[in-house]
Design a protein around this motif. Structure first.
Motif, PDB file in Angstrom:
ATOM      1  N   ASP A 126       1.151  -1.099   0.160  1.00 11.90           N
ATOM      2  CA  ASP A 126       0.297   0.213   0.388  1.00 11.90           C
ATOM      3  C   ASP A 126       1.419   1.421   0.033  1.00 11.90           C
ATOM      4  OD1 ASP A 126      -1.512   2.474   0.825  1.00 11.90           O
ATOM      5  OD2 ASP A 126      -3.336   0.940   1.129  1.00 11.90           O
ATOM      6  N   PRO A 127       0.995   2.487  -1.144  1.00  9.99           N
ATOM      7  CA  PRO A 127       1.541   3.014  -0.925  1.00  9.99           C
ATOM      8  C   PRO A 127       1.431   4.014   0.314  1.00  9.99           C
ATOM      9  CG  PRO A 127      -0.039   3.621  -2.433  1.00  9.99           C
ATOM     10  CD  PRO A 127      -0.390   2.053  -1.891  1.00  9.99           C
ATOM     11  N   ARG A 128      -0.058   4.191   0.539  1.00 10.02           N
ATOM     12  CA  ARG A 128       0.723   5.617   2.156  1.00 10.02           C
ATOM     13  C   ARG A 128       1.350   4.237   2.994  1.00 10.02           C
ATOM     14  NH1 ARG A 128      -6.194   4.848   1.188  1.00 10.02           N
ATOM     15  NH2 ARG A 128      -4.866   2.325   1.326  1.00 10.02           N
ATOM     16  N   ASP A 129       1.458   3.048   2.767  1.00  5.90           N
ATOM     17  CA  ASP A 129       2.664   2.361   4.297  1.00  5.90           C
ATOM     18  C   ASP A 129       4.079   2.934   3.807  1.00  5.90           C
ATOM     19  OD1 ASP A 129       0.753   1.774   6.685  1.00  5.90           O
ATOM     20  OD2 ASP A 129      -0.048   0.072   5.331  1.00  5.90           O
ATOM     21  N   VAL A 130       3.836   2.573   2.261  1.00  7.37           N
ATOM     22  CA  VAL A 130       5.205   3.264   1.666  1.00  7.37           C
ATOM     23  C   VAL A 130       5.798   4.178   2.245  1.00  7.37           C
ATOM     24  CG1 VAL A 130       6.498   3.020  -0.136  1.00  7.37           C
ATOM     25  CG2 VAL A 130       4.796   0.995  -0.192  1.00  7.37           C
ATOM     26  N   LEU A 131       4.853   5.147   2.207  1.00 12.34           N
ATOM     27  CA  LEU A 131       5.762   6.240   2.539  1.00 12.34           C
ATOM     28  C   LEU A 131       5.805   6.578   3.931  1.00 12.34           C
ATOM     29  CD1 LEU A 131       2.809   8.618   0.141  1.00 12.34           C
ATOM     30  CD2 LEU A 131       5.460   8.576   0.111  1.00 12.34           C
ATOM     31  N   VAL A 132       5.097   6.601   4.661  1.00 11.82           N
ATOM     32  CA  VAL A 132       5.765   6.469   6.118  1.00 11.82           C
ATOM     33  C   VAL A 132       6.240   5.491   6.580  1.00 11.82           C
ATOM     34  CG1 VAL A 132       4.592   5.748   8.001  1.00 11.82           C
ATOM     35  CG2 VAL A 132       2.810   6.775   7.100  1.00 11.82           C
ATOM     36  N   HIS A 245      15.330  -0.146  10.904  1.00 12.23           N
ATOM     37  CA  HIS A 245      15.587   0.437  10.244  1.00 12.23           C
ATOM     38  C   HIS A 245      14.147  -0.852   9.333  1.00 12.23           C
ATOM     39  CE1 HIS A 245      16.908   0.666   5.491  1.00 12.23           C
ATOM     40  NE2 HIS A 245      17.069  -1.223   5.357  1.00 12.23           N
ATOM     41  N   LYS A 246      14.080  -1.861   9.846  1.00 10.87           N
ATOM     42  CA  LYS A 246      13.065  -2.946   9.873  1.00 10.87           C
ATOM     43  C   LYS A 246      12.344  -2.413  10.566  1.00 10.87           C
ATOM     44  CE  LYS A 246      13.042  -7.696  10.147  1.00 10.87           C
ATOM     45  NZ  LYS A 246      12.906  -9.725  10.856  1.00 10.87           N
ATOM     46  N   ARG A 247      11.528  -1.942  10.158  1.00 13.22           N
ATOM     47  CA  ARG A 247       9.894  -1.880  10.769  1.00 13.22           C
ATOM     48  C   ARG A 247       9.232  -3.311  11.559  1.00 13.22           C
ATOM     49  NH1 ARG A 247       8.657   3.157  11.752  1.00 13.22           N
ATOM     50  NH2 ARG A 247       7.136   3.472  11.398  1.00 13.22           N
ATOM     51  N   SER A 248       7.522  -2.673  12.015  1.00 10.54           N
ATOM     52  CA  SER A 248       7.045  -3.883  11.938  1.00 10.54           C
ATOM     53  C   SER A 248       6.027  -4.639  11.323  1.00 10.54           C
ATOM     54  CB  SER A 248       5.690  -3.356  12.904  1.00 10.54           C
ATOM     55  OG  SER A 248       5.141  -2.215  12.404  1.00 10.54           O
ATOM     56  N   GLY A 249       6.374  -3.835   9.929  1.00 12.00           N
ATOM     57  CA  GLY A 249       5.732  -4.358   8.934  1.00 12.00           C
ATOM     58  C   GLY A 249       4.740  -4.897   8.691  1.00 12.00           C
ATOM     59  N   ARG A 250       3.542  -3.955   9.730  1.00 12.69           N
ATOM     60  CA  ARG A 250       2.272  -3.964   9.822  1.00 12.69           C
ATOM     61  C   ARG A 250       1.353  -3.626   8.408  1.00 12.69           C
ATOM     62  NH1 ARG A 250       0.182  -1.375  13.200  1.00 12.69           N
ATOM     63  NH2 ARG A 250       2.082  -0.899  14.617  1.00 12.69           N
ATOM     64  N   SER A 251       0.651  -3.573   8.017  1.00 14.09           N
ATOM     65  CA  SER A 251      -0.288  -2.720   7.414  1.00 14.09           C
ATOM     66  C   SER A 251      -1.427  -1.807   7.640  1.00 14.09           C
ATOM     67  CB  SER A 251      -1.101  -3.720   6.235  1.00 14.09           C
ATOM     68  OG  SER A 251      -0.339  -4.597   5.504  1.00 14.09           O
ATOM     69  N   GLY A 252      -1.619  -0.715   7.503  1.00 15.52           N
ATOM     70  CA  GLY A 252      -2.712   0.192   7.231  1.00 15.52           C
ATOM     71  C   GLY A 252      -1.394   1.052   9.050  1.00 15.52           C
ATOM     72  N   ASN A 267      -5.310  10.196   0.193  1.00 17.03           N
ATOM     73  CA  ASN A 267      -6.774   9.244  -0.629  1.00 17.03           C
ATOM     74  C   ASN A 267      -6.843   9.814  -1.886  1.00 17.03           C
ATOM     75  OD1 ASN A 267      -6.523   7.305   1.483  1.00 17.03           O
ATOM     76  ND2 ASN A 267      -8.367   7.711   3.084  1.00 17.03           N
ATOM     77  N   ASN A 268      -7.256  10.976  -1.546  1.00 12.75           N
ATOM     78  CA  ASN A 268      -7.642  12.468  -2.837  1.00 12.75           C
ATOM     79  C   ASN A 268      -6.689  12.136  -3.704  1.00 12.75           C
ATOM     80  OD1 ASN A 268      -9.545  13.808  -4.281  1.00 12.75           O
ATOM     81  ND2 ASN A 268      -8.106  15.176  -4.064  1.00 12.75           N
ATOM     82  N   ILE A 269      -5.406  12.103  -3.414  1.00 12.01           N
ATOM     83  CA  ILE A 269      -4.122  12.583  -4.465  1.00 12.01           C
ATOM     84  C   ILE A 269      -3.782  10.572  -5.352  1.00 12.01           C
ATOM     85  CG2 ILE A 269      -1.374  13.018  -4.520  1.00 12.01           C
ATOM     86  CD1 ILE A 269      -2.038  14.758  -2.561  1.00 12.01           C
ATOM     87  N   LEU A 270      -3.855   9.816  -4.288  1.00 13.95           N
ATOM     88  CA  LEU A 270      -3.354   8.820  -4.430  1.00 13.95           C
ATOM     89  C   LEU A 270      -4.664   8.236  -5.301  1.00 13.95           C
ATOM     90  CD1 LEU A 270      -1.516   7.586  -1.686  1.00 13.95           C
ATOM     91  CD2 LEU A 270      -0.459   8.433  -3.866  1.00 13.95           C
ATOM     92  N   ASP A 276      -5.901   1.365  -9.897  1.00 11.88           N
ATOM     93  CA  ASP A 276      -5.139   0.575 -10.362  1.00 11.88           C
ATOM     94  C   ASP A 276      -5.162  -0.779  -9.918  1.00 11.88           C
ATOM     95  OD1 ASP A 276      -5.962   1.942 -12.621  1.00 11.88           O
ATOM     96  OD2 ASP A 276      -4.067   3.255 -12.039  1.00 11.88           O
ATOM     97  N   TRP A 277      -3.764  -0.692  -8.390  1.00  8.82           N
ATOM     98  CA  TRP A 277      -3.346  -1.688  -7.804  1.00  8.82           C
ATOM     99  C   TRP A 277      -4.077  -1.955  -6.828  1.00  8.82           C
ATOM    100  CZ3 TRP A 277       0.705  -3.524 -10.460  1.00  8.82           C
ATOM    101  CH2 TRP A 277       1.716  -2.749 -11.023  1.00  8.82           C
ATOM    102  N   GLU A 278      -5.510  -1.736  -6.612  1.00  8.36           N
ATOM    103  CA  GLU A 278      -6.492  -3.093  -5.847  1.00  8.36           C
ATOM    104  C   GLU A 278      -6.248  -2.419  -4.568  1.00  8.36           C
ATOM    105  OE1 GLU A 278      -6.328  -6.721  -7.519  1.00  8.36           O
ATOM    106  OE2 GLU A 278      -6.142  -6.237  -9.266  1.00  8.36           O
ATOM    107  N   PHE A 279      -5.755  -1.487  -4.249  1.00  5.77           N
ATOM    108  CA  PHE A 279      -5.376  -1.111  -2.600  1.00  5.77           C
ATOM    109  C   PHE A 279      -7.139  -0.561  -2.578  1.00  5.77           C
ATOM    110  CE2 PHE A 279      -1.292  -1.504  -3.763  1.00  5.77           C
ATOM    111  CZ  PHE A 279      -0.668  -2.367  -3.172  1.00  5.77           C
ATOM    112  N   GLU A 280      -7.242  -0.124  -0.330  1.00  4.13           N
ATOM    113  CA  GLU A 280      -8.845   0.051  -0.311  1.00  4.13           C
ATOM    114  C   GLU A 280      -8.947   1.414   0.515  1.00  4.13           C
ATOM    115  OE1 GLU A 280      -9.842  -2.800   2.674  1.00  4.13           O
ATOM    116  OE2 GLU A 280     -10.602  -4.174   1.433  1.00  4.13           O
ATOM    117  N   LEU A 281      -9.572   2.046  -0.547  1.00  2.00           N
ATOM    118  CA  LEU A 281      -9.221   3.314   0.191  1.00  2.00           C
ATOM    119  C   LEU A 281     -10.076   3.384   1.957  1.00  2.00           C
ATOM    120  CD1 LEU A 281     -11.192   5.650  -2.783  1.00  2.00           C
ATOM    121  CD2 LEU A 281      -8.799   6.397  -1.498  1.00  2.00           C
TER     122      LEU A 281
END
Length: 281
Positions: A126-132, A245-252, A267-270, A276-281
């Motif tokens: 999920d790109p939102r988790d990637v950014l965090v 560097h190795k964080r929890s790995g949890r989604s959301g 959410n609006n920007i992405l 396209d990549w089937e991630f939930e809003l």
């Protein structure tokens, strides 16, 4: 027979030997499986991916090739510029073989003539988790590059990230980094002859199925014993989290780390790439 004629004939024989070896090697390569490129992003189970492919290439005809890590390790011995991918694309004819290789991990857009004939594996979070995760990594914990030219840019980027804070960072990089990357990956996926898309959540919550899908796509066999060993090494969802560097790995995680107004804006920007990549809003 004159000496010059003997020399010319000798050179011709030697040349034929060299060319013959290349022909035999090309014939051998055709018996190997179609090469694959593993496209992913930063902060997407990097350690596990390395262990997975180390195991997959054992007892197979594949060889694992990691160009970005090799370039990183060369330090000042090479100066490919700020963008490794531009260098890789220019040198593609020397660096990429259509048979017998797994090129992994590739964390940025990479394209070159004939790329569409390679097998494509897309492993995206999920790109939102990637950014965090990128905020904490690039801003605080990621190791510094060995190349002096890259180091200066890295330090400047780290200072910028720390000064703007997590909410401003994710909104800015969503526009400048995430949207272009995920759209470029969409193009690669749509133009590939063979591809598979695996989401990070599958890895995190059904690691065995994740491993099976990749091994099936590459037409490789992997034992239950080895799958169980990989699962123990993965431990993708950890109960605790620290700034490391190795964080929890949890989604959301973005739901916990970002302000509600930031999440709405993000959410609006992405919205397009989330769809396209089937991630939930």
């Amino acid at each position: 027979m004159q000496l010059s004629e003997i020399i010319d004939r000798t050179k011709t024989k030697l040349k034929n030997v060299v060319v013959g070896r290349k022909v035999l090697q090309a014939d051998k390569n055709l018996t190997k499986p179609r090469s694959a490129i593993f496209y992913t992003t930063h902060k997407c189970a990097s350690s596990f991916v390395g262990n997975l492919f180390d195991l997959l290439v054992k007892n197979s005809q594949y060889e694992l090739v990691d160009y970005p890590s090799s370039i990183w390790a060369l330090g000042n011995k090479i100066n490919p510029g700020q963008n490794y991918e531009a260098f890789l694309e220019k040198a593609y004819s020397d660096l990429y073989s259509l048979h017998g290789k797994i090129y992994a991990p590739q964390r940025k857009y990479l394209d070159f003539p004939g790329r569409e004939r390679f097998k494509h594996i897309f492993f995206l979070r999920d790109p939102r988790d990637v950014l965090v995760s990128a905020y904490f990594s690039l801003g605080f914990t990621h190791s510094k590059p060995k190349n002096n030219a890259s180091l200066n840019k890295f330090i400047q980027t780290r200072n910028d990230i720390q000064s703007q804070g997590i909410d401003n960072y994710v909104l800015g990089d969503a526009e400048s980094w995430i949207i272009p990357l995920y759209k470029q990956y969409k193009h690669l996926r749509e133009t590939a002859e063979e591809s598979i898309y695996l989401r990070y959540d599958l890895f995190a919550y059904d690691t065995a199925e994740f491993i099976k899908k990749i091994s099936d796509f590459l037409q490789l066999e992997i034992s239950e014993k080895n799958i169980e060993s990989l699962i123990r090494k993965a431990r993708p969802v950890q109960a605790t989290e620290a700034m490391k560097h190795k964080r929890s790995g949890r989604s959301g995680q973005y739901l916990e780390k970002l302000q509600p107004t930031t999440i709405d804006k993000l959410n609006n920007i992405l919205s397009e790439i989330l769809l396209d990549w089937e991630f939930e809003l």
